[in-house]
Design an enzyme around this catalytic site. Structure first.
Site, PDB file in Angstrom:
ATOM      1  N   SER A 124       0.833  -1.208   0.000  1.00 17.36           N
ATOM      2  CA  SER A 124       0.000   0.000   0.000  1.00 17.36           C
ATOM      3  C   SER A 124       0.864   1.253   0.000  1.00 17.36           C
ATOM      4  O   SER A 124       1.962   1.266   0.578  1.00 17.36           O
ATOM      5  CB  SER A 124      -0.862  -0.031   1.265  1.00 17.36           C
ATOM      6  OG  SER A 124      -1.456   1.213   1.496  1.00 17.36           O
ATOM      7  N   TYR A 149      -2.374  -0.966  10.925  1.00 22.97           N
ATOM      8  CA  TYR A 149      -2.552  -1.525   9.577  1.00 22.97           C
ATOM      9  C   TYR A 149      -1.352  -1.180   8.699  1.00 22.97           C
ATOM     10  O   TYR A 149      -0.771  -2.052   8.044  1.00 22.97           O
ATOM     11  CB  TYR A 149      -3.851  -0.995   8.928  1.00 22.97           C
ATOM     12  CG  TYR A 149      -3.891  -1.282   7.446  1.00 22.97           C
ATOM     13  CD1 TYR A 149      -4.162  -2.553   6.962  1.00 22.97           C
ATOM     14  CD2 TYR A 149      -3.601  -0.272   6.508  1.00 22.97           C
ATOM     15  CE1 TYR A 149      -4.159  -2.820   5.596  1.00 22.97           C
ATOM     16  CE2 TYR A 149      -3.599  -0.527   5.147  1.00 22.97           C
ATOM     17  CZ  TYR A 149      -3.872  -1.802   4.692  1.00 22.97           C
ATOM     18  OH  TYR A 149      -3.854  -2.061   3.346  1.00 22.97           O
ATOM     19  N   LYS A 153       1.785  -3.604   6.800  1.00 24.76           N
ATOM     20  CA  LYS A 153       2.254  -3.594   5.398  1.00 24.76           C
ATOM     21  C   LYS A 153       3.761  -3.335   5.372  1.00 24.76           C
ATOM     22  O   LYS A 153       4.513  -3.970   4.624  1.00 24.76           O
ATOM     23  CB  LYS A 153       1.531  -2.511   4.591  1.00 24.76           C
ATOM     24  CG  LYS A 153       0.077  -2.802   4.339  1.00 24.76           C
ATOM     25  CD  LYS A 153      -0.127  -3.996   3.402  1.00 24.76           C
ATOM     26  CE  LYS A 153      -1.575  -4.384   3.275  1.00 24.76           C
ATOM     27  NZ  LYS A 153      -1.820  -5.705   2.735  1.00 24.76           N
TER      28      LYS A 153
HETATM   29  P1  NAD Z   1     -10.866  -7.304   1.052  1.00 26.27           P
HETATM   30  O1  NAD Z   1     -11.089  -7.275   2.514  1.00 26.27           O
HETATM   31  O2  NAD Z   1     -12.033  -7.113   0.162  1.00 26.27           O
HETATM   32  O3  NAD Z   1     -10.126  -8.668   0.640  1.00 26.27           O
HETATM   33  C1  NAD Z   1      -9.267  -9.342   1.519  1.00 26.27           C
HETATM   34  C2  NAD Z   1      -9.720 -10.789   1.525  1.00 26.27           C
HETATM   35  O4  NAD Z   1      -8.859 -11.559   2.361  1.00 26.27           O
HETATM   36  C3  NAD Z   1     -11.147 -10.980   2.065  1.00 26.27           C
HETATM   37  O5  NAD Z   1     -11.863 -11.773   1.151  1.00 26.27           O
HETATM   38  C4  NAD Z   1     -10.945 -11.693   3.394  1.00 26.27           C
HETATM   39  O6  NAD Z   1     -12.024 -12.541   3.714  1.00 26.27           O
HETATM   40  C5  NAD Z   1      -9.656 -12.446   3.143  1.00 26.27           C
HETATM   41  N1  NAD Z   1      -8.886 -12.782   4.340  1.00 26.27           N
HETATM   42  C6  NAD Z   1      -8.436 -11.957   5.324  1.00 26.27           C
HETATM   43  N2  NAD Z   1      -7.729 -12.664   6.227  1.00 26.27           N
HETATM   44  C7  NAD Z   1      -7.722 -13.961   5.809  1.00 26.27           C
HETATM   45  C8  NAD Z   1      -7.164 -15.143   6.322  1.00 26.27           C
HETATM   46  N3  NAD Z   1      -6.482 -15.181   7.467  1.00 26.27           N
HETATM   47  N4  NAD Z   1      -7.347 -16.305   5.622  1.00 26.27           N
HETATM   48  C9  NAD Z   1      -8.054 -16.299   4.461  1.00 26.27           C
HETATM   49  N5  NAD Z   1      -8.601 -15.194   3.925  1.00 26.27           N
HETATM   50  C10 NAD Z   1      -8.445 -14.040   4.606  1.00 26.27           C
HETATM   51  O7  NAD Z   1      -9.734  -6.214   0.725  1.00 26.27           O
HETATM   52  P2  NAD Z   1      -9.230  -5.656  -0.677  1.00 26.27           P
HETATM   53  O8  NAD Z   1      -9.648  -4.246  -0.773  1.00 26.27           O
HETATM   54  O9  NAD Z   1      -9.565  -6.608  -1.742  1.00 26.27           O
HETATM   55  O10 NAD Z   1      -7.678  -5.650  -0.397  1.00 26.27           O
HETATM   56  C11 NAD Z   1      -6.849  -6.747  -0.748  1.00 26.27           C
HETATM   57  C12 NAD Z   1      -5.458  -6.490  -0.221  1.00 26.27           C
HETATM   58  O11 NAD Z   1      -4.983  -5.255  -0.762  1.00 26.27           O
HETATM   59  C13 NAD Z   1      -5.387  -6.335   1.295  1.00 26.27           C
HETATM   60  O12 NAD Z   1      -4.207  -6.939   1.751  1.00 26.27           O
HETATM   61  C14 NAD Z   1      -5.320  -4.841   1.500  1.00 26.27           C
HETATM   62  O13 NAD Z   1      -4.631  -4.497   2.683  1.00 26.27           O
HETATM   63  C15 NAD Z   1      -4.541  -4.407   0.274  1.00 26.27           C
HETATM   64  N6  NAD Z   1      -4.793  -3.008  -0.102  1.00 26.27           N
HETATM   65  C16 NAD Z   1      -6.088  -2.592  -0.287  1.00 26.27           C
HETATM   66  C17 NAD Z   1      -6.329  -1.275  -0.617  1.00 26.27           C
HETATM   67  C18 NAD Z   1      -7.737  -0.767  -0.779  1.00 26.27           C
HETATM   68  O14 NAD Z   1      -7.946   0.450  -0.673  1.00 26.27           O
HETATM   69  N7  NAD Z   1      -8.727  -1.622  -1.038  1.00 26.27           N
HETATM   70  C19 NAD Z   1      -5.251  -0.385  -0.779  1.00 26.27           C
HETATM   71  C20 NAD Z   1      -3.960  -0.849  -0.593  1.00 26.27           C
HETATM   72  C21 NAD Z   1      -3.741  -2.180  -0.259  1.00 26.27           C
HETATM   73  C1  WQD Z   2      -9.852   9.212   0.545  1.00 21.45           C
HETATM   74  C2  WQD Z   2     -10.113  10.691   0.765  1.00 21.45           C
HETATM   75  C3  WQD Z   2     -10.518  11.289   3.063  1.00 21.45           C
HETATM   76  C4  WQD Z   2     -14.340   9.193   3.491  1.00 21.45           C
HETATM   77  C5  WQD Z   2      -7.021   4.505   2.868  1.00 21.45           C
HETATM   78  C6  WQD Z   2      -5.924   3.853   3.661  1.00 21.45           C
HETATM   79  C7  WQD Z   2      -4.828   3.409   2.743  1.00 21.45           C
HETATM   80  C8  WQD Z   2      -5.368   2.559   1.600  1.00 21.45           C
HETATM   81  C9  WQD Z   2      -6.538   3.181   0.917  1.00 21.45           C
HETATM   82  C10 WQD Z   2      -5.144   0.276   2.173  1.00 21.45           C
HETATM   83  C11 WQD Z   2      -9.408  11.237   2.002  1.00 21.45           C
HETATM   84  C12 WQD Z   2     -11.733  11.554   2.203  1.00 21.45           C
HETATM   85  C13 WQD Z   2     -13.157   9.701   2.987  1.00 21.45           C
HETATM   86  C14 WQD Z   2     -15.400  10.103   3.805  1.00 21.45           C
HETATM   87  C15 WQD Z   2     -14.014  11.919   3.058  1.00 21.45           C
HETATM   88  N1  WQD Z   2      -5.843   1.300   2.050  1.00 21.45           N
HETATM   89  N2  WQD Z   2     -12.995  11.038   2.772  1.00 21.45           N
HETATM   90  N3  WQD Z   2     -15.183  11.432   3.577  1.00 21.45           N
HETATM   91  O1  WQD Z   2      -7.414   7.572   3.465  1.00 21.45           O
HETATM   92  O2  WQD Z   2      -6.473   7.815   1.125  1.00 21.45           O
HETATM   93  O3  WQD Z   2      -6.472   5.625   2.195  1.00 21.45           O
HETATM   94  O4  WQD Z   2      -7.511   3.580   1.892  1.00 21.45           O
HETATM   95  O5  WQD Z   2      -3.961   0.160   2.107  1.00 21.45           O
HETATM   96  O6  WQD Z   2      -3.907   2.731   3.523  1.00 21.45           O
HETATM   97  O7  WQD Z   2      -5.440   4.779   4.608  1.00 21.45           O
HETATM   98  O8  WQD Z   2      -8.613   6.558   1.460  1.00 21.45           O
HETATM   99  O9  WQD Z   2     -10.959   6.341   0.781  1.00 21.45           O
HETATM  100  O10 WQD Z   2     -10.422   6.564   3.248  1.00 21.45           O
HETATM  101  O11 WQD Z   2     -10.121   8.533   1.758  1.00 21.45           O
HETATM  102  O12 WQD Z   2     -13.879  13.132   2.871  1.00 21.45           O
HETATM  103  O13 WQD Z   2     -16.459   9.734   4.292  1.00 21.45           O
HETATM  104  O14 WQD Z   2     -11.520  10.877   0.995  1.00 21.45           O
HETATM  105  O15 WQD Z   2     -10.326  12.323   3.996  1.00 21.45           O
HETATM  106  O16 WQD Z   2      -9.003  12.531   1.697  1.00 21.45           O
HETATM  107  P1  WQD Z   2      -7.218   7.010   2.126  1.00 21.45           P
HETATM  108  P2  WQD Z   2     -10.100   6.926   1.837  1.00 21.45           P
END
Ligand code: NAD
Ligand code: WQD
Length: 338
Positions: A124, A149, A153
């Site tokens: 991330s 969190y 990562k």
């Molecule tokens: P998500 O929660 O939709 O998907 C994660 C999946 O992993 C889920 O289906 C959950 O049930 C499964 N899971 C969690 N722990 C588990 C375990 N111990 N055993 C088996 N399954 C397990 O999340 P996502 O948005 O699809 O994100 C996927 C990955 O990408 C995550 O690692 C998240 O941290 C990372 N990521 C997401 C974002 C975002 O904004 N969505 C941004 C950066 C990084």
């Molecule tokens: C985006 C923008 C908020 C909700 C997070 C995690 C990051 C990554 C992605 C996993 C920001 C604004 C949001 C609302 C708002 N995840 N906002 N009203 O904070 O960039 O990143 O998700 O790795 O680690 O920190 O994403 O979607 O929460 O927010 O104004 O109700 O929207 O302040 O500027 P963020 P977000």
């Protein structure tokens, strides 16, 4: 290639399962449905017109994981299986460290025991911390995270880097995602958050569909052109395409490599609100509220490396992201629940 998707029923995993299958790879999913459900996989099957082998199991359970590896001749693992809610991680740090770190160690141990050497990791942009200014480059030193969190990562990147240094057969690709939004254009799969969404786009779509009364924009007094925070929003289907390239790249090399998956273009919260209204021809109720603790004013990628190394760049624009997010939400007001 045969690719194991740990956490493949989730938001990014389900879209990647679809894209990998369409690219001719064979996908195997292991998920404990902690934050997802089997329905997402069934819908991917419906979209690709074939069955996808899937197991309901905890990735921390190395005995079951070993059986899954023995039953399938896996070439590459993509590790999506993490807990990802920033606020929850502050309240439940032990659960976050246990789940996110242990899943990574279980996968690495089981891969080693089964002679599997290619690993793609869902990292991330959060690992850049507050010390680095955008645009963020992969060469920058990782920063200080503001929540457990983010630290998971950060630590998992370190564990994977050390593992790759110690084992010259191991290939690790650390993908640093920026802000994934959007959904498959069919509207059959998408993001299905539990409870009140933390992230912007699901809050926007739930407001538009009437589940939430209005969107509160967290802060209107940042040092940005319109006073609201800027982020690098990326369409989840572009992100999924990036995984296909990353899996193929991982198979051609050894050692660790870090790649941003973003568009390189920042948009503000107000840009999102206005683009969403325009793309979908509707009005969104919103107000500007106080800042949210821990938010950075600006966060976006330099996306050059993905283009050079993977031959990948995001193709979908903000209008596509807003249209597809809404298409998913309006067709599935309660997500995967009927
Ligand atoms: P998500 O929660 O939709 O998907 C994660 C999946 O992993 C889920 O289906 C959950 O049930 C499964 N899971 C969690 N722990 C588990 C375990 N111990 N055993 C088996 N399954 C397990 O999340 P996502 O948005 O699809 O994100 C996927 C990955 O990408 C995550 O690692 C998240 O941290 C990372 N990521 C997401 C974002 C975002 O904004 N969505 C941004 C950066 C990084
Ligand atoms: C985006 C923008 C908020 C909700 C997070 C995690 C990051 C990554 C992605 C996993 C920001 C604004 C949001 C609302 C708002 N995840 N906002 N009203 O904070 O960039 O990143 O998700 O790795 O680690 O920190 O994403 O979607 O929460 O927010 O104004 O109700 O929207 O302040 O500027 P963020 P977000």
């Amino acid at each position: 290639m045969k690719v194991l998707l740990a956490g493949g029923a989730g938001y990014i995993g389900s879209h990647t399962a679809l894209t990998l299958t369409e690219a001719g790879h064979e996908v195997i999913i292991v998920d404990n449905y902690d934050n997802s459900c089997e329905e997402a996989i069934l819908r991917v099957e419906e979209l690709v017109g074939k069955k996808i082998k899937h197991y309901e199991a905890d990735v921390k359970d190395t005995v079951t994981l070993d059986k899954i590896f023995k039953e399938n001749d896996i070439d590459c693992v993509i590790h999506f299986a993490g807990l990802k809610a920033v606020g929850e991680s502050v309240v439940k740090p032990i659960e976050y460290y246990r789940n996110n770190i242990d899943t990574t160690l279980s996968l690495l141990e089981t891969m080693r025991a089964n002679d599997v050497h290619n690993f793609v990791f869902s990292s991330s942009a959060t690992v850049y911390g507050a010390e680095n200014d955008s645009p963020l480059y992969e060469t920058m030193k990782k920063g200080t995270c503001t929540n457990p969190y983010g630290w998971t990562k950060w630590m998992m990147e370190q564990i994977l880097t050390d593992a790759a240094h110690a084992d010259d057969k191991l290939s690790v690709v650390l993908l640093r995602y920026f802000n994934p939004i959007g959904a498959h254009e069919s509207g059959r799969i998408g993001e299905d958050p539990t409870g009140i969404p933390n992230n912007l786009m699901p809050y926007v779509t739930q407001t538009a569909v009437g589940i939430r009364d209005h969107l509160t924009i967290f802060g209107g007094d940042y040092d940005t052109p319109d006073g609201t925070c800027q982020r690098d929003y990326i369409h989840v289907m572009d992100l999924a395409d990036g995984h296909v390239k990353a899996v193929e790249y991982a198979a051609t090399r050894k050692g660790v490599d870090i790649i941003n998956l973003g568009t390189g273009t920042p948009y503000s919260v107000l840009d999102i609100v206005h683009a969403f209204e325009k793309a979908n021809n509707l009005k969104l109720k919103y107000e500007i509220g106080p800042r949210r603790a821990g938010d950075l004013a600006v966060c976006y990628s330099n996306a050059d490396k993905a283009k050079e190394v993977l031959g990948w760049e995001a193709k979908r624009n903000l209008e596509d992201m807003c249209r597809d997010s809404w298409n998913w939400q309006k067709n599935n007001p309660n997500g995967y629940k009927k």
